[in-house]
Enzyme design. Sequence first.
Site, PDB file in Angstrom:
ATOM      1  N   THR A  26     -11.042 -47.329  -0.975  1.00 56.94           N
ATOM      2  CA  THR A  26     -10.949 -47.088  -2.402  1.00 56.94           C
ATOM      3  C   THR A  26     -10.907 -45.615  -2.738  1.00 56.94           C
ATOM      4  O   THR A  26     -10.259 -45.214  -3.688  1.00 56.94           O
ATOM      5  CB  THR A  26     -12.165 -47.724  -3.125  1.00 56.94           C
ATOM      6  OG1 THR A  26     -12.254 -49.072  -2.738  1.00 56.94           O
ATOM      7  CG2 THR A  26     -12.029 -47.641  -4.620  1.00 56.94           C
ATOM      8  N   LEU A  35     -12.223 -42.126 -11.779  1.00 55.07           N
ATOM      9  CA  LEU A  35     -11.204 -42.182 -10.737  1.00 55.07           C
ATOM     10  C   LEU A  35     -11.524 -43.256  -9.710  1.00 55.07           C
ATOM     11  O   LEU A  35     -12.666 -43.340  -9.241  1.00 55.07           O
ATOM     12  CB  LEU A  35     -11.119 -40.820 -10.026  1.00 55.07           C
ATOM     13  CG  LEU A  35     -10.411 -40.790  -8.669  1.00 55.07           C
ATOM     14  CD1 LEU A  35      -8.931 -41.097  -8.823  1.00 55.07           C
ATOM     15  CD2 LEU A  35     -10.624 -39.447  -7.979  1.00 55.07           C
ATOM     16  N   SER A  36     -10.539 -44.059  -9.340  1.00 60.18           N
ATOM     17  CA  SER A  36     -10.629 -44.984  -8.222  1.00 60.18           C
ATOM     18  C   SER A  36     -11.788 -45.963  -8.421  1.00 60.18           C
ATOM     19  O   SER A  36     -11.761 -46.753  -9.361  1.00 60.18           O
ATOM     20  CB  SER A  36     -10.762 -44.191  -6.917  1.00 60.18           C
ATOM     21  OG  SER A  36     -10.612 -45.024  -5.797  1.00 60.18           O
ATOM     22  N   ALA A  37     -12.823 -45.937  -7.581  1.00 61.20           N
ATOM     23  CA  ALA A  37     -13.979 -46.794  -7.827  1.00 61.20           C
ATOM     24  C   ALA A  37     -14.599 -46.464  -9.175  1.00 61.20           C
ATOM     25  O   ALA A  37     -15.106 -47.347  -9.873  1.00 61.20           O
ATOM     26  CB  ALA A  37     -15.003 -46.625  -6.711  1.00 61.20           C
TER      27      ALA A  37
END
Length: 435
Positions: free
Chosen positions: A42, A180-182
Amino acid sequence: MPYVTPSHPAPPAPAARTGRPRGGRPLGRLAAALAAAVTLATGAAPVAPATEARAAVPRAAAALERVTDFGANPGALTMYVHRPAALPANAPVVVALHGCTQNAQLYADNSGLDTFADRHGFLVVYAETTTANNANKCFNWFQTGDNRRGRGEAASIRQMVAHATSAYGTDPARVQVTGLSAGGAMTSVMLAAYPDVFTAGAVVAGIPYGCGVDVVSAFGCMSPGVDRTPAAWAQAVRDAHPGYAGPWPRVAIWHGDNDPTVVPRNADELRDQWTALHGLGQTPDRTSTLAPDNTRRSEYVTAGGRTAVEVNRVPGIGHGTPVAPGTGPQQCGATGTQHFIASICSSYWITRFFGLGGSVTEPPTEPPVDPPTEPAACWTASNYEHVRAGRATTTGGYAYAKGSGQNLGLYNTFVTRTLKETPPGHYTIATGSCP
């Protein structure tokens, strides 16, 4: 796969928790190994060299202050704030959620959010997780013990917002969240679990709410992605806070076209989720491009003329936060570490979307195209093939055209339909001539 080196020492480990463990913790050896793999996938995939072609611009470290005793903190998170020198009374709040293997300081140093907090006078609350929560410091967006209203990490972030109001005099009616992302997936969690708290959110390389329910299913959410109808995605959000009737938060979606870690399909599914909640279709009302890299923007507009959902597709980049180092009015951030990619200053546009930079909508760099001018493409195939190719979805034994949601009939190899695609990703049953 390399870790991102923290830009400041990690905070002391939280005290051992008492009482019933939160969902899925402690993990067994197999689950822990899977969690580590998910968190690496992730947030720690290497950035392609081409995305780091521009030299990083040195920038002084952001001044963050750690906040203790902000609440019961059931998710064992750490709270930091960036407070501008001249924070006005009733200032807005932006909650910022870092990606895997990152921390609050790293996110503050590179994302560029603090630049606009200082310029426009809002408080940034940085939530930080620890290796005690997750082996690679990812927010646990896929664990029911952390992604539900009143539980775990989600509840801790909510408590940070409440503390900001009492301690800094911020406006509880102007609270936004981004990550961001996770952290982007956790942004989806906060918007779904607390739509009464957050007026808007910006999901960067993230995932729709309700996709992952455990470690194993999180893999499929990231890649190849999960395809559901807009109605099904919307119901997942409604189920997160039963009885809530709106208004729903406004949502900006940012995604790199070449993201191999959280595939771009997630941007489409996020769009489907939030346009359905706002009662909008999946055909954009306005399209435009943003300088300096021709990021493609699609806007979905309410009857009152306000953008409820927007999708920003950044060309040529992989998994990370788009930044544009420099001192210009539309520049921000730094590229001295992974997952901050030289392209466009997303924090500038996110701030504008939140209405914190003078207006909610920034004039596009090119005139909007309404309706889109892309030529239509036609596809004739069985409903089975349409679903397999991503032109349709399936629910309850029936196939539905992606974008329009039109019922195509039974999901099998015997029913054949011709679908017209215009704009890209939006399919309708072709009637009359079809090029």
